[in-house]
Design a protein around this motif. Structure first.
Motif, mmCIF file in Angstrom:
data_model
loop_
_atom_site.group_PDB
_atom_site.id
_atom_site.type_symbol
_atom_site.label_atom_id
_atom_site.label_comp_id
_atom_site.label_asym_id
_atom_site.label_seq_id
_atom_site.Cartn_x
_atom_site.Cartn_y
_atom_site.Cartn_z
ATOM 1 N N SER A 15 38.559 49.302 26.755
ATOM 2 C CA SER A 15 39.700 49.526 25.858
ATOM 3 C C SER A 15 39.395 48.998 24.461
ATOM 4 O O SER A 15 39.689 49.663 23.459
ATOM 5 C CB SER A 15 40.972 48.884 26.425
ATOM 6 O OG SER A 15 40.764 47.523 26.694
ATOM 7 N N GLU A 34 34.187 39.037 21.169
ATOM 8 C CA GLU A 34 33.832 39.098 22.590
ATOM 9 C C GLU A 34 33.295 37.731 23.027
ATOM 10 O O GLU A 34 32.444 37.156 22.366
ATOM 11 C CB GLU A 34 32.779 40.202 22.811
ATOM 12 C CG GLU A 34 32.076 40.186 24.142
ATOM 13 C CD GLU A 34 33.020 40.242 25.350
ATOM 14 O OE1 GLU A 34 33.972 41.037 25.346
ATOM 15 O OE2 GLU A 34 32.785 39.456 26.303
ATOM 16 N N VAL A 48 32.407 54.202 38.124
ATOM 17 C CA VAL A 48 32.451 55.611 37.737
ATOM 18 C C VAL A 48 33.137 55.742 36.385
ATOM 19 O O VAL A 48 34.288 55.320 36.212
ATOM 20 C CB VAL A 48 33.210 56.436 38.801
ATOM 21 C CG1 VAL A 48 33.303 57.889 38.391
ATOM 22 C CG2 VAL A 48 32.519 56.300 40.149
ATOM 23 N N ARG A 106 27.781 48.737 33.454
ATOM 24 C CA ARG A 106 28.541 48.344 32.253
ATOM 25 C C ARG A 106 27.692 47.512 31.298
ATOM 26 O O ARG A 106 27.868 47.605 30.077
ATOM 27 C CB ARG A 106 29.804 47.576 32.666
ATOM 28 C CG ARG A 106 30.861 48.430 33.348
ATOM 29 C CD ARG A 106 31.598 49.314 32.368
ATOM 30 N NE ARG A 106 32.257 48.555 31.338
ATOM 31 C CZ ARG A 106 33.485 48.023 31.446
ATOM 32 N NH1 ARG A 106 34.173 48.211 32.558
ATOM 33 N NH2 ARG A 106 34.027 47.348 30.457
ATOM 34 N N ASP A 303 43.234 46.880 30.938
ATOM 35 C CA ASP A 303 43.591 46.034 32.083
ATOM 36 C C ASP A 303 44.617 44.969 31.702
ATOM 37 O O ASP A 303 45.432 44.555 32.528
ATOM 38 C CB ASP A 303 42.343 45.328 32.629
ATOM 39 C CG ASP A 303 41.538 46.209 33.573
ATOM 40 O OD1 ASP A 303 41.793 47.427 33.606
ATOM 41 O OD2 ASP A 303 40.650 45.676 34.266
ATOM 42 N N CYS A 316 38.696 52.740 33.862
ATOM 43 C CA CYS A 316 38.047 52.786 32.549
ATOM 44 C C CYS A 316 38.614 53.918 31.697
ATOM 45 O O CYS A 316 38.735 53.784 30.475
ATOM 46 C CB CYS A 316 36.536 52.884 32.703
ATOM 47 S SG CYS A 316 35.975 54.468 33.280
HETATM 48 C C1 LIG Z 1 34.591 45.959 41.193
HETATM 49 C C2 LIG Z 1 35.268 46.903 40.254
HETATM 50 C C3 LIG Z 1 35.018 48.246 40.344
HETATM 51 C C4 LIG Z 1 35.646 49.144 39.483
HETATM 52 N N1 LIG Z 1 35.325 50.459 39.562
HETATM 53 C C5 LIG Z 1 35.853 51.318 38.685
HETATM 54 C C6 LIG Z 1 35.426 52.669 38.674
HETATM 55 O O1 LIG Z 1 34.558 53.066 39.444
HETATM 56 N N2 LIG Z 1 35.978 53.509 37.766
HETATM 57 C C7 LIG Z 1 36.932 53.086 36.877
HETATM 58 O O2 LIG Z 1 37.397 53.882 36.053
HETATM 59 N N3 LIG Z 1 37.349 51.803 36.855
HETATM 60 C C8 LIG Z 1 36.825 50.911 37.732
HETATM 61 N N4 LIG Z 1 37.195 49.603 37.690
HETATM 62 C C9 LIG Z 1 38.233 49.187 36.714
HETATM 63 C C10 LIG Z 1 37.640 49.117 35.298
HETATM 64 O O3 LIG Z 1 36.476 48.346 35.332
HETATM 65 C C11 LIG Z 1 38.648 48.488 34.331
HETATM 66 O O4 LIG Z 1 39.882 49.136 34.450
HETATM 67 C C12 LIG Z 1 38.166 48.574 32.896
HETATM 68 O O5 LIG Z 1 36.914 47.959 32.755
HETATM 69 C C13 LIG Z 1 39.160 47.894 31.972
HETATM 70 O O6 LIG Z 1 38.651 47.801 30.659
HETATM 71 P P1 LIG Z 1 39.231 46.725 29.664
HETATM 72 O O7 LIG Z 1 38.556 46.948 28.367
HETATM 73 O O8 LIG Z 1 40.710 46.747 29.669
HETATM 74 O O9 LIG Z 1 38.801 45.325 30.288
HETATM 75 P P2 LIG Z 1 37.349 44.759 30.525
HETATM 76 O O10 LIG Z 1 36.360 45.842 30.675
HETATM 77 O O11 LIG Z 1 37.482 43.741 31.613
HETATM 78 O O12 LIG Z 1 37.006 44.008 29.154
HETATM 79 C C14 LIG Z 1 37.682 42.836 28.739
HETATM 80 C C15 LIG Z 1 36.746 42.129 27.765
HETATM 81 O O13 LIG Z 1 37.444 41.067 27.131
HETATM 82 C C16 LIG Z 1 36.574 39.940 27.038
HETATM 83 N N5 LIG Z 1 37.479 38.775 26.888
HETATM 84 C C17 LIG Z 1 38.415 38.351 27.767
HETATM 85 N N6 LIG Z 1 39.089 37.302 27.271
HETATM 86 C C18 LIG Z 1 38.560 37.051 26.032
HETATM 87 C C19 LIG Z 1 38.860 36.090 25.016
HETATM 88 N N7 LIG Z 1 39.842 35.198 25.150
HETATM 89 N N8 LIG Z 1 38.096 36.112 23.882
HETATM 90 C C20 LIG Z 1 37.105 37.029 23.718
HETATM 91 N N9 LIG Z 1 36.796 37.965 24.655
HETATM 92 C C21 LIG Z 1 37.526 37.985 25.785
HETATM 93 C C22 LIG Z 1 35.777 39.997 28.327
HETATM 94 O O14 LIG Z 1 34.590 39.257 28.250
HETATM 95 C C23 LIG Z 1 35.522 41.499 28.448
HETATM 96 O O15 LIG Z 1 34.376 41.898 27.764
HETATM 97 C C24 LIG Z 1 36.584 48.682 38.525
HETATM 98 C C25 LIG Z 1 36.842 47.308 38.429
HETATM 99 C C26 LIG Z 1 36.182 46.424 39.271
HETATM 100 C C27 LIG Z 1 36.458 44.955 39.121
#
Ligand SMILES: Cc1cc2nc3c(=O)[nH]c(=O)nc-3n(C[C@H](O)[C@H](O)[C@H](O)COP(=O)(O)OP(=O)(O)OC[C@H]3O[C@@H](n4cnc5c(N)ncnc54)[C@H](O)[C@@H]3O)c2cc1C
Length: 431
Positions: A15, A34, A48, A106, A303, A316
């Motif tokens: 995101s 980050e 995926v 990732r 998330d 994702c």
């Molecule tokens: C085991 C597993 C399998 C999955 N499989 C799939 C799949 O196959 N397909 C799919 O679509 N989705 C899948 N998902 C879900 C998907 O990974 C998430 O929905 C997606 O990554 C969310 O993206 P995001 O950017 O919101 O959060 P994230 O990708 O978790 O990124 C959050 C970022 O914020 C950073 N951060 C956090 N707090 C701070 C802070 N205070 N200061 C600075 N940086 C910070 C973290 O280090 C991280 O880089 C899976 C999840 C898991 C756990």
């Protein structure tokens, strides 16, 4: 004079990267902060990645991004202790451009995406934790980081800090997630030669498959096991609602070991070498858990906003879409010179009109139904396996008598009424 940006994004996940790329491409000055050593270093996914939502940002990205395999087959397994009822879909169309989805690592993909953000003009600050949002007169005006003299200012802050979402909680956008609103997933990367993966999964060279496993894969608890093919690795994992793990005192790593040793699974991963192990939370609260999304000078995406469709294993794509829509609202706010919650609520509106909220609304009761009614996982799935066993075992018993036997078994422990009620409730929860 402290440094000021048009926007600060917290978290270089799907995101945060999507939001950063969109805003930087529109000419806004953007800082992406980050906590990991580099974008992707701390990010976990099966995983995926869906082509369509990524392409909304970068056209034909698959020609240069570090991807594993285009997924041409998705299988679904209803598994009991010794057998499995299978269904799925395989398509040659998914083997060709523009593809449907890809497996990715990732650590590689996010790093590449982050470079695209830098190329678009964003500043990425790694190894830096955002500790809190800075507020003036009730409005978010920047962030306090873990660096000495590390306050940064911006017109808008996008919270894309993932499932733990401490910053949105600090702002009182939501309370601590309940154990029924998050799943704990554990997974491993297992190394195997590419040809062996293709042989075992019946794949053409370079193509990929996914298997989602319900029932015994998560010991009958609400959750799924999964197996995804990468170029030279298989990702295998299991995710279960935290409330269920606590209730039955399950040990997630033991669940994964059980899955790996299961007779339906072990031939697929035989002689594979474990190279990585991960554990991570997944938001599973769905529509009812979506927190407040917008405040004065601040929006929440991915998330951190509980935007995961656990029923379809989509996270994702919801993260990328919410990041992009948040960025579009910030670009509008920038043009209007107004960063109030009222102006930024454009994000909330566009999210509501998108597949993201529509899909979460559709499944708003499903996880809860499964959590409160363990029979779906631990009775009906074993029943389906025994029914198939009965029907396909050729033993001289007529098919009519076999059907009678199956029905008798179904109604031994359950009344017609309770079976009917379960079917009705399930249809209602997924319709
Ligand atoms: C085991 C597993 C399998 C999955 N499989 C799939 C799949 O196959 N397909 C799919 O679509 N989705 C899948 N998902 C879900 C998907 O990974 C998430 O929905 C997606 O990554 C969310 O993206 P995001 O950017 O919101 O959060 P994230 O990708 O978790 O990124 C959050 C970022 O914020 C950073 N951060 C956090 N707090 C701070 C802070 N205070 N200061 C600075 N940086 C910070 C973290 O280090 C991280 O880089 C899976 C999840 C898991 C756990």
């Amino acid at each position: 004079m402290p440094e000021k940006f048009d926007a600060i994004v917290i978290g270089a996940g799907m995101s945060g990267l999507a939001a950063t790329y969109k805003m930087a491409s529109a000419g806004l000055s953007v800082a992406l902060i980050e906590r990991g050593d580099y974008p992707g270093a701390k990010n976990v996914m099966g995983g995926v990645l869906y082509r369509s939502m990524m392409e909304e940002l970068i056209s034909e990205f698959w020609k240069e991004a570090p991807l594993q395999r285009p997924v041409v087959e998705q299988r679904f397994w209803l598994m009991d202790e010794n057998s499995v009822v299978t269904t799925g879909y395989k398509s040659q169309e998914w083997a060709q451009e523009p593809f449907n989805c890809f497996t990715v690592f990732r650590g590689q993909f996010d790093k590449w995406f982050a470079q695209k953000c830098t190329d678009a003009g964003a500043v990425i600050v790694n190894e830096t934790v955002v500790e809190s949002c800075l507020k003036e007169k009730g409005r978010v005006v920047g962030v306090r980081t873990s660096r000495p003299e590390g306050d940064l200012y911006a017109d808008v802050v996008i919270l894309a800090d993932g499932v733990n979402s401490l910053l949105a909680r600090q702002l009182e956008f939501h309370r601590e997630w309940q154990p029924g609103q998050v799943a704990l997933a554990v997974m491993e990367e297992l190394e195997l030669p590419a040809e062996i993966i293709e042989e075992r999964f019946n794949l053409d060279k370079g193509m990929g498959a996914t298997i989602e496993i319900f029932g015994d894969g998560s010991l009958g608890l609400v959750g799924t096991g999964f197996i995804y093919t990468n170029k030279k690795h298989i990702s295998i994992g299991v995710g279960t609602l935290l409330s269920q793990i606590i209730e039955v005192k399950a040990r997630p790593y033991e669940m994964l070991e059980y899955l790996k040793k299961h007779p339906m699974v072990s031939p697929l991963i035989r002689n594979a070498r474990p190279v990585e192990y991960y554990a991570h939370l997944i938001p599973e609260g769905g529509y009812r858990a979506i927190p407040k999304l917008v405040g004065d000078g601040v929006v929440v995406a991915g998330d951190a906003a509980q935007l995961v469709n656990g029923i379809h294993r989509e996270g994702c794509n919801l993260a990328m879409t919410s990041g992009r829509l948040a960025a579009e609202a910030v670009i509008k706010a920038h043009q209007a010179g107004d960063f109030s919650a009222g102006q930024l609520s454009f994000y909330e509106e566009s999210l509501k009109d998108s597949f993201v909220v529509e899909d979460l609304k559709k499944y708003k009761d499903t996880t809860h139904l499964l959590e409160k009614n363990p029979q779906y996982m631990n009775q009906y799935i074993p029943f389906a396996n025994r029914a198939m066993h009965e029907m396909f075992t050729v033993d001289g018993v007529s098919k009519k008598n076999k059907q009678k036997k199956i029905m008798k078994r179904l109604f031994t422990d359950k009344s017609i009424f309770s079976v009917g009620r379960d079917v009705f409730r399930l249809i209602k929860a997924v319709k």
